[in-house]
Design a protein around this motif. Structure first.
Motif, mmCIF file in Angstrom:
data_model
loop_
_atom_site.group_PDB
_atom_site.id
_atom_site.type_symbol
_atom_site.label_atom_id
_atom_site.label_comp_id
_atom_site.label_asym_id
_atom_site.label_seq_id
_atom_site.Cartn_x
_atom_site.Cartn_y
_atom_site.Cartn_z
ATOM 1 N N ARG A 1 -21.368 -3.592 15.883
ATOM 2 C CA ARG A 1 -20.258 -4.016 16.721
ATOM 3 C C ARG A 1 -18.972 -3.277 16.380
ATOM 4 O O ARG A 1 -18.174 -2.966 17.255
ATOM 5 N N ARG A 2 -18.784 -2.929 15.123
ATOM 6 C CA ARG A 2 -17.598 -2.129 14.791
ATOM 7 C C ARG A 2 -17.723 -0.727 15.384
ATOM 8 O O ARG A 2 -16.746 -0.168 15.885
ATOM 9 N N ARG A 3 -18.925 -0.156 15.338
ATOM 10 C CA ARG A 3 -19.127 1.169 15.945
ATOM 11 C C ARG A 3 -18.788 1.143 17.425
ATOM 12 O O ARG A 3 -18.241 2.108 17.964
ATOM 13 N N PHE A 4 -19.116 0.047 18.096
ATOM 14 C CA PHE A 4 -18.833 -0.074 19.519
ATOM 15 C C PHE A 4 -17.338 0.069 19.784
ATOM 16 O O PHE A 4 -16.915 0.815 20.674
ATOM 17 N N HIS A 5 -16.526 -0.641 19.031
ATOM 18 C CA HIS A 5 -15.084 -0.601 19.259
ATOM 19 C C HIS A 5 -14.500 0.764 18.935
ATOM 20 O O HIS A 5 -13.595 1.245 19.637
ATOM 21 N N GLU A 6 -15.002 1.399 17.908
ATOM 22 C CA GLU A 6 -14.526 2.734 17.582
ATOM 23 C C GLU A 6 -14.955 3.735 18.648
ATOM 24 O O GLU A 6 -14.205 4.669 18.985
ATOM 25 N N ALA A 7 -16.149 3.554 19.208
ATOM 26 C CA ALA A 7 -16.623 4.441 20.275
ATOM 27 C C ALA A 7 -15.755 4.314 21.524
ATOM 28 O O ALA A 7 -15.637 5.264 22.305
ATOM 29 N N LEU A 8 -15.133 3.140 21.727
ATOM 30 C CA LEU A 8 -14.225 2.951 22.859
ATOM 31 C C LEU A 8 -12.889 3.650 22.646
ATOM 32 O O LEU A 8 -12.056 3.667 23.549
ATOM 33 N N GLY A 9 -12.673 4.190 21.456
ATOM 34 C CA GLY A 9 -11.436 4.889 21.167
ATOM 35 C C GLY A 9 -10.431 4.090 20.368
ATOM 36 O O GLY A 9 -9.316 4.576 20.122
ATOM 37 N N LEU A 10 -10.782 2.860 19.955
ATOM 38 C CA LEU A 10 -9.864 2.101 19.103
ATOM 39 C C LEU A 10 -9.877 2.717 17.712
ATOM 40 O O LEU A 10 -10.947 2.869 17.108
ATOM 41 N N PRO A 11 -8.723 3.093 17.163
ATOM 42 C CA PRO A 11 -8.688 3.799 15.874
ATOM 43 C C PRO A 11 -9.237 2.944 14.736
ATOM 44 O O PRO A 11 -8.969 1.738 14.658
ATOM 45 N N ALA A 12 -9.983 3.585 13.849
ATOM 46 C CA ALA A 12 -10.554 2.866 12.707
ATOM 47 C C ALA A 12 -9.454 2.201 11.877
ATOM 48 O O ALA A 12 -9.651 1.109 11.329
ATOM 49 N N ALA A 13 -8.273 2.844 11.792
ATOM 50 C CA ALA A 13 -7.176 2.294 10.993
ATOM 51 C C ALA A 13 -6.610 1.013 11.589
ATOM 52 O O ALA A 13 -5.947 0.234 10.894
ATOM 53 N N LYS A 14 -6.861 0.777 12.880
ATOM 54 C CA LYS A 14 -6.359 -0.429 13.529
ATOM 55 C C LYS A 14 -7.431 -1.516 13.637
ATOM 56 O O LYS A 14 -7.214 -2.540 14.285
ATOM 57 N N LEU A 15 -8.585 -1.290 13.028
ATOM 58 C CA LEU A 15 -9.661 -2.281 13.020
ATOM 59 C C LEU A 15 -9.942 -2.708 11.586
ATOM 60 O O LEU A 15 -9.839 -1.894 10.661
ATOM 61 N N ARG A 16 -10.292 -3.951 11.402
ATOM 62 C CA ARG A 16 -10.686 -4.404 10.077
ATOM 63 C C ARG A 16 -11.591 -5.619 10.197
ATOM 64 O O ARG A 16 -11.564 -6.347 11.205
ATOM 65 N N PHE A 17 -12.401 -5.818 9.164
ATOM 66 C CA PHE A 17 -13.215 -7.031 9.063
ATOM 67 C C PHE A 17 -12.412 -8.104 8.329
ATOM 68 O O PHE A 17 -11.698 -7.810 7.374
ATOM 69 N N HIS A 18 -12.558 -9.336 8.798
ATOM 70 C CA HIS A 18 -11.929 -10.464 8.116
ATOM 71 C C HIS A 18 -12.963 -11.561 7.963
ATOM 72 O O HIS A 18 -13.359 -12.215 8.936
ATOM 73 N N ASP A 19 -13.436 -11.769 6.744
ATOM 74 C CA ASP A 19 -14.421 -12.812 6.483
ATOM 75 C C ASP A 19 -13.759 -14.188 6.604
ATOM 76 O O ASP A 19 -12.618 -14.386 6.178
ATOM 77 N N HIS A 20 -14.491 -15.127 7.185
ATOM 78 C CA HIS A 20 -13.949 -16.478 7.375
ATOM 79 C C HIS A 20 -13.791 -17.195 6.033
ATOM 80 O O HIS A 20 -14.708 -17.196 5.210
ATOM 81 N N ASP A 21 -12.618 -17.786 5.848
ATOM 82 C CA ASP A 21 -12.408 -18.635 4.667
ATOM 83 C C ASP A 21 -12.979 -20.029 4.915
ATOM 84 O O ASP A 21 -13.407 -20.714 3.996
ATOM 85 N N LYS A 22 -12.980 -20.448 6.184
ATOM 86 C CA LYS A 22 -13.505 -21.760 6.560
ATOM 87 C C LYS A 22 -14.757 -21.548 7.400
ATOM 88 O O LYS A 22 -14.692 -21.030 8.512
ATOM 89 N N LEU A 23 -15.908 -21.928 6.867
ATOM 90 C CA LEU A 23 -17.169 -21.792 7.593
ATOM 91 C C LEU A 23 -17.554 -23.132 8.207
ATOM 92 O O LEU A 23 -17.325 -24.188 7.629
#
Length: 500
Positions: A263-285
């Motif tokens: 899914r991250r590859r998908f967003h980067e393939a759309l042209g969204l810069p890698a520097a403007k994307l990040r993963f954020h793990d949930h603190d509350k599950l």
């Protein structure tokens, strides 16, 4: 969101979206309906392109993913089984001076973002973790105290005169029957996932799918958001693009990691810069979740969730199995190497990917909105000015090419019409004759059209046209006969798919 408090860039994008036919306030002639928006002529094309790209990436590139389109209304017991009736709530808090209502968790998230932007990410992370702990324990008094301890003030009144925090259910309900006043209410679905879960066996059997497999869906969902803000980022009526992937218990961790990366590859393939994307793990599950992560994009108002990937276990199918008393089991004939026997019957585990179509639209617009300084002319006529344009990937652009006769005479309009008629079966085009050629270029730049095709006197002599490129403003002379292949290659989804 109060327009006066919006970041400058977001205000520019909101104004641009309205002026150039991307997004309008719903019912604007009646002063608008808060947190509800309409997509205009260019907006609906861009959004449809995003949805079609997602759909084909899911169902066409993956041989084990199929699609459905489930109804918005569902049996009310669906939401009982899913937990939405009992627990689909937001923690709300009121400021007694301004009489404004806020989501308590959003106030704390924004405070954490302030710490991060000020160079103290550890303090922001600690605040987010404490908030997650309190919400998980449903300690609403503790949440209020945390707001007081952090000295968070109302943006309107600038005071910290807060009420207690209370939970508010987000589902819209309506009467389920026109004739039976005692009929239970039905709900506008707050998510699209449950339509997939209740159709699990229908799809598995009719499409002859074998675990692991996925079911994809694009559809509207509705949430009675009290704090609706930041343009189309948070709305009461929105569109989700979800895929539920059903896997053998014990393999969910591997598939979670696979889809997280995909899914991250998908967003980067759309042209969204890698520097403007990040993963954020949930603190509350959620109590049933094994893992959850957001893909966040850096909007003008900070990093915010655009897509969620969740390992949901067998919670959903088991809940529906228990309440409906219909087995939601899959018979797996594959051999378990540990026992030498078939895996047999089990309730599959689920890995979910869920992206907001509206949030992806907004991220795409934010990323494409470009202002650059250019120089035009020579010598004494040289001038510097700011050029604004939408640097959209050609595959996503609402209009693929604009066709301009240089002047409205000498057979040029007729030739332009001939080219339009030849290409309109393959691409969405516009044909424009009015105004100077420079103004026509500018109009197309502002909606992100990648190519402008100019018919001039030479065209009538040798069947060639000038193709002007949006990003570089360079011009290329080429035969009319080559236009279809040239534009088709540039705007093809294939160029994006090859990166996935």
């Amino acid at each position: 969101m109060n327009p006066a408090s919006e970041p400058a860039q977001l205000k520019d994008i909101v104004a641009h979206a309205k002026e150039y036919g991307f997004v309008f306030q719903s019912s604007e002639i009646y002063d608008g309906l808060a947190a509800v928006y309409d997509y205009g002529p260019n907006g609906v094309e861009l959004k449809n392109n995003l949805k079609r790209l997602w759909w084909e990436a899911m169902t066409q590139l993956n041989g084990n993913v199929v699609g459905i389109d489930a109804a918005i209304f569902m049996d009310p017991r669906t939401w009982e089984a899913s937990g939405h009736i009992a627990g689909f709530n937001d923690p709300l808090i009121d400021n007694l001076d301004s009489k404004k209502r806020y989501r308590a968790d959003v106030l704390l998230e924004e405070k954490a973002a302030e710490y991060e932007n000020a160079g103290d990410p550890a303090r922001g992370a600690a605040l987010t973790a404490e908030m997650g702990r309190l919400l998980t324990a449903n300690d609403l008094a503790g949440v209020r105290q945390l707001i007081l301890d952090e000295k968070i003030l109302c943006p309107v009144s600038k005071t910290g005169n807060w009420t207690e925090v209370r939970q508010f259910n987000l589902m819209f309900s309506t009467q389920g029957s026109a004739v039976d006043s005692d009929a239970p209410p039905v709900y506008l679905r707050p998510e699209t996932a449950q339509g997939i879960f209740v159709n699990f066996l229908n799809v598995q059997k009719s499409a002859r799918m074998k675990v692991p497999f996925g079911i994809a869906q694009i559809g509207k969902a509705f949430r009675n958001e009290i704090v609706a803000r930041q343009f189309i980022f948070r709305m009461r009526e929105f569109e989700q693009m979800e895929m539920q992937f059903f896997v053998r218990p014990g393999t969910e961790g591997e598939w979670y990691d696979t889809w997280k990366a995909a899914r991250r590859r998908f967003h980067e393939a759309l042209g969204l810069p890698a520097a403007k994307l990040r993963f954020h793990d949930h603190d509350k599950l959620a109590h049933y979740a094994k893992a959850a992560v957001d893909i966040e994009y850096e909007f003008p108002f900070g990093f915010k969730e655009m897509e969620g990937i969740h390992s949901r276990g067998d919670f959903d199918l088991t809940q529906h199995q228990n309440l409906s008393r219909k087995k939601q089991q899959y018979f797996d004939a594959d051999i378990d190497p540990a026992t030498g026997k078939a895996y047999g019957n089990y309730v599959p585990f689920v890995v979910e990917t869920s992206v907001g179509a509206d949030r992806l639209f907004l991220a795409t617009m934010c990323n494409a909105f470009t202002e650059e300084t250019i120089t035009e002319g020579e010598g004494e006529t040289l001038q510097t000015k700011t050029r604004t344009f939408l640097k959209l990937p050609p595959a996503l652009a609402p209009v693929k090419a604009a066709i301009f006769p240089l002047v409205r005479k000498d057979g040029m309009p007729e030739k332009a019409q001939e080219i339009f008629d030849a290409l309109k079966f393959d691409f969405r085009l516009v044909l424009e004759e009015r105004d100077a050629i420079g103004k026509r270029y500018t109009r197309q730049d502002l909606i992100g059209t990648p190519f402008c095709i100019v018919v001039d006197g030479q065209t009538l002599e040798d069947e060639t046209v000038t193709v002007r490129h949006r990003d570089s403003r360079e011009q290329t002379r080429m035969p009319i006969s080559e236009l279809r292949a040239y534009i088709g290659e540039a705007v093809s989804f294939r160029r994006i798919f090859e990166q996935l």
